[in-house]
Design a protein around this motif. Structure first.
Motif, PDB file in Angstrom:
ATOM      1  N   UNK A  19     -63.931  44.473   7.743  1.00 16.90           N
ATOM      2  CA  UNK A  19     -62.796  45.225   7.539  1.00 16.90           C
ATOM      3  C   UNK A  19     -62.119  44.983   6.379  1.00 16.90           C
ATOM      4  N   UNK A  20     -62.243  43.734   5.939  1.00 17.41           N
ATOM      5  CA  UNK A  20     -61.352  43.376   4.614  1.00 17.41           C
ATOM      6  C   UNK A  20     -62.239  44.047   3.519  1.00 17.41           C
ATOM      7  N   UNK A  21     -63.496  44.129   3.426  1.00 20.03           N
ATOM      8  CA  UNK A  21     -64.418  44.540   2.676  1.00 20.03           C
ATOM      9  C   UNK A  21     -64.407  46.128   2.277  1.00 20.03           C
ATOM     10  N   UNK A  22     -64.385  46.666   3.944  1.00 17.21           N
ATOM     11  CA  UNK A  22     -64.099  48.170   3.881  1.00 17.21           C
ATOM     12  C   UNK A  22     -62.857  49.032   3.547  1.00 17.21           C
ATOM     13  N   UNK A  23     -61.735  48.231   3.653  1.00 18.29           N
ATOM     14  CA  UNK A  23     -60.499  48.958   3.568  1.00 18.29           C
ATOM     15  C   UNK A  23     -60.367  49.338   1.974  1.00 18.29           C
ATOM     16  N   UNK A  24     -60.769  48.660   0.957  1.00 22.37           N
ATOM     17  CA  UNK A  24     -60.610  49.437  -0.375  1.00 22.37           C
ATOM     18  C   UNK A  24     -61.373  50.477  -0.385  1.00 22.37           C
ATOM     19  N   UNK A  25     -62.570  50.356   0.078  1.00 24.39           N
ATOM     20  CA  UNK A  25     -63.624  51.679  -0.058  1.00 24.39           C
ATOM     21  C   UNK A  25     -62.930  52.745   0.560  1.00 24.39           C
ATOM     22  N   UNK A  26     -62.548  52.587   1.803  1.00 22.76           N
ATOM     23  CA  UNK A  26     -61.526  53.695   2.519  1.00 22.76           C
ATOM     24  C   UNK A  26     -60.597  54.228   1.685  1.00 22.76           C
ATOM     25  N   UNK A  27     -59.607  53.465   1.201  1.00 20.80           N
ATOM     26  CA  UNK A  27     -58.607  53.989   0.365  1.00 20.80           C
ATOM     27  C   UNK A  27     -59.223  54.519  -0.826  1.00 20.80           C
ATOM     28  N   UNK A  28     -59.954  54.282  -1.399  1.00 21.73           N
ATOM     29  CA  UNK A  28     -60.410  54.596  -2.738  1.00 21.73           C
ATOM     30  C   UNK A  28     -61.132  56.276  -2.276  1.00 21.73           C
ATOM     31  N   UNK A  29     -62.040  56.214  -1.196  1.00 23.48           N
ATOM     32  CA  UNK A  29     -62.381  57.677  -0.801  1.00 23.48           C
ATOM     33  C   UNK A  29     -61.300  58.480  -0.517  1.00 23.48           C
ATOM     34  N   UNK A 160     -66.648  61.877   1.378  1.00 22.16           N
ATOM     35  CA  UNK A 160     -65.973  60.472   1.147  1.00 22.16           C
ATOM     36  C   UNK A 160     -65.789  60.121   2.721  1.00 22.16           C
ATOM     37  N   UNK A 161     -65.689  61.431   3.510  1.00 19.73           N
ATOM     38  CA  UNK A 161     -65.339  60.901   4.888  1.00 19.73           C
ATOM     39  C   UNK A 161     -66.438  60.493   5.610  1.00 19.73           C
ATOM     40  N   UNK A 162     -67.531  61.112   5.536  1.00 19.65           N
ATOM     41  CA  UNK A 162     -68.868  60.446   6.075  1.00 19.65           C
ATOM     42  C   UNK A 162     -68.876  58.832   5.915  1.00 19.65           C
ATOM     43  N   UNK A 163     -68.731  58.564   4.290  1.00 19.31           N
ATOM     44  CA  UNK A 163     -68.911  57.118   3.925  1.00 19.31           C
ATOM     45  C   UNK A 163     -67.837  56.309   4.867  1.00 19.31           C
ATOM     46  N   UNK A 164     -66.674  56.870   4.924  1.00 20.21           N
ATOM     47  CA  UNK A 164     -65.572  56.046   5.499  1.00 20.21           C
ATOM     48  C   UNK A 164     -65.989  56.029   7.087  1.00 20.21           C
ATOM     49  N   UNK A 165     -66.234  57.052   7.758  1.00 28.35           N
ATOM     50  CA  UNK A 165     -66.789  56.857   9.249  1.00 28.35           C
ATOM     51  C   UNK A 165     -68.040  56.074   9.442  1.00 28.35           C
ATOM     52  N   UNK A 166     -68.806  56.176   8.440  1.00 28.00           N
ATOM     53  CA  UNK A 166     -70.110  55.069   8.468  1.00 28.00           C
ATOM     54  C   UNK A 166     -69.493  53.738   8.412  1.00 28.00           C
ATOM     55  N   UNK A 167     -68.800  53.591   7.646  1.00 27.36           N
ATOM     56  CA  UNK A 167     -68.033  52.033   7.685  1.00 27.36           C
ATOM     57  C   UNK A 167     -67.471  51.661   9.031  1.00 27.36           C
ATOM     58  N   UNK A 168     -66.651  52.963   9.294  1.00 30.81           N
ATOM     59  CA  UNK A 168     -65.859  52.593  10.881  1.00 30.81           C
ATOM     60  C   UNK A 168     -66.959  52.508  12.026  1.00 30.81           C
ATOM     61  N   UNK A 169     -67.984  52.958  11.907  1.00 28.69           N
ATOM     62  CA  UNK A 169     -69.071  52.823  12.709  1.00 28.69           C
ATOM     63  C   UNK A 169     -69.642  51.382  12.728  1.00 28.69           C
ATOM     64  N   UNK A 170     -69.627  50.959  11.584  1.00 26.02           N
ATOM     65  CA  UNK A 170     -70.125  49.293  11.280  1.00 26.02           C
ATOM     66  C   UNK A 170     -69.244  48.584  12.003  1.00 26.02           C
ATOM     67  N   UNK A 171     -67.871  49.132  11.998  1.00 25.28           N
ATOM     68  CA  UNK A 171     -66.925  47.910  12.676  1.00 25.28           C
ATOM     69  C   UNK A 171     -67.206  47.542  13.963  1.00 25.28           C
ATOM     70  N   UNK A 172     -67.661  48.565  14.887  1.00 26.71           N
ATOM     71  CA  UNK A 172     -67.997  48.598  16.175  1.00 26.71           C
ATOM     72  C   UNK A 172     -67.034  48.272  17.204  1.00 26.71           C
TER      73      UNK A 172
END
Length: 254
Positions: A19-29, A160-172
């Motif tokens: 989550x710590x790694x993914x949050x900046x990616x989501x904000x940038x998206x 961009x939303x697909x990338x964020x949702x892919x990372x959300x899926x990875x959060x499980x």
């Protein structure tokens, strides 16, 4: 990967690291989505609609009204995107055994959409689906217009939303998936609110961005392709593992 899974079973901070790694990616998206050609040119119209103030008078409108209208609009589409993040996170939990394969499929899709975002694949991700229902003008209709934007503009901001949702899926987990959706909404929504509070200055910034749309799209596309490659190759999980190991050995001096 088996070692990572075993470590995740005994130490939930693996997901925290992700989550710590993914949050900046989501904000940038979210920021990339805001400055994309299918959103940025429509910002004055949206602000006019959700505040009930004519376009020519936006710069002189009361800040309280501009803040309320833009905030309610952002709240409306945040309901959509946070719910989507929670859904993908929940699905990732349900399909835990197949999560690795599905994550790589989503990563591959992210790469394709990233290439489309850059204009390399022009026929992918270029369609828009819009609802023709028009909510009431003004503050009362602002949340509903946000909902319509969140649902109707999803194909437009899909890469961009697909990338964020892919990372959300990875959060499980649904909760962490929702946090990912919220981070995306911050990247997309804060510029809306900033534009509302400083409309005249924002117009100058918008003009600067419009002259550099190609750069914006290429930068966003590179970000998406890079994220997709990390997911497809499994490098994302390895980076998360290293981050988790590093943070687990860190002690705060008292």
């Amino acid at each position: 990967m088996e070692a990572l899974a075993a470590y995740a079973d005994t130490n939930e901070t693996v997901l925290s690291g992700a989550l710590l790694l993914a949050l900046p990616v989501a904000v940038l998206g979210g920021l990339v989505s805001f400055f994309s050609p299918c959103v940025l040119p429509l910002v004055p119209g949206y602000l006019s609609y959700v505040t009930g103030v004519g376009g020519a008078d936006l710069g002189a409108a009361r800040r309280g009204r501009m803040l309320a209208g833009s905030g309610l609009f952002v709240l409306g589409f945040s309901v959509v995107f946070v719910s989507a993040g929670a859904l993908f996170g929940g699905v990732g939990d349900v399909f835990q055994e197949q999560r690795e394969v599905l994550t790589r499929i989503l990563g591959a899709l992210t790469i394709v959409l990233g290439l489309a975002f850059m204009g390399v694949l022009r026929r992918v991700g270029q369609r828009e689906f819009r609802f023709h229902h028009r909510p009431a003008v003004g503050l009362a209709g602002a949340p509903m217009l946000g909902l319509v934007f969140g649902i109707g503009w999803t194909p437009c901001i899909g890469p961009t939303l697909t990338a964020v949702n892919a990372l959300a899926f990875n959060e499980s987990t649904a909760g962490r998936g929702a946090v990912m959706g919220l981070a995306y909404c911050l990247g997309l929504g804060l510029p809306f609110i900033a534009a509302a509070l400083a409309f005249r200055r924002a117009l100058g910034a918008f003009g600067w961005v419009k002259q550099r749309y190609a750069l914006v799209m290429r930068t966003g596309g590179v970000m998406l392709v890079a994220t997709g490659l990390l997911l497809v190759t499994g490098a994302w999980d390895r980076i998360v593992y290293e981050m988790t190991y590093w943070t687990s050995t860190f002690e705060v001096a008292v």
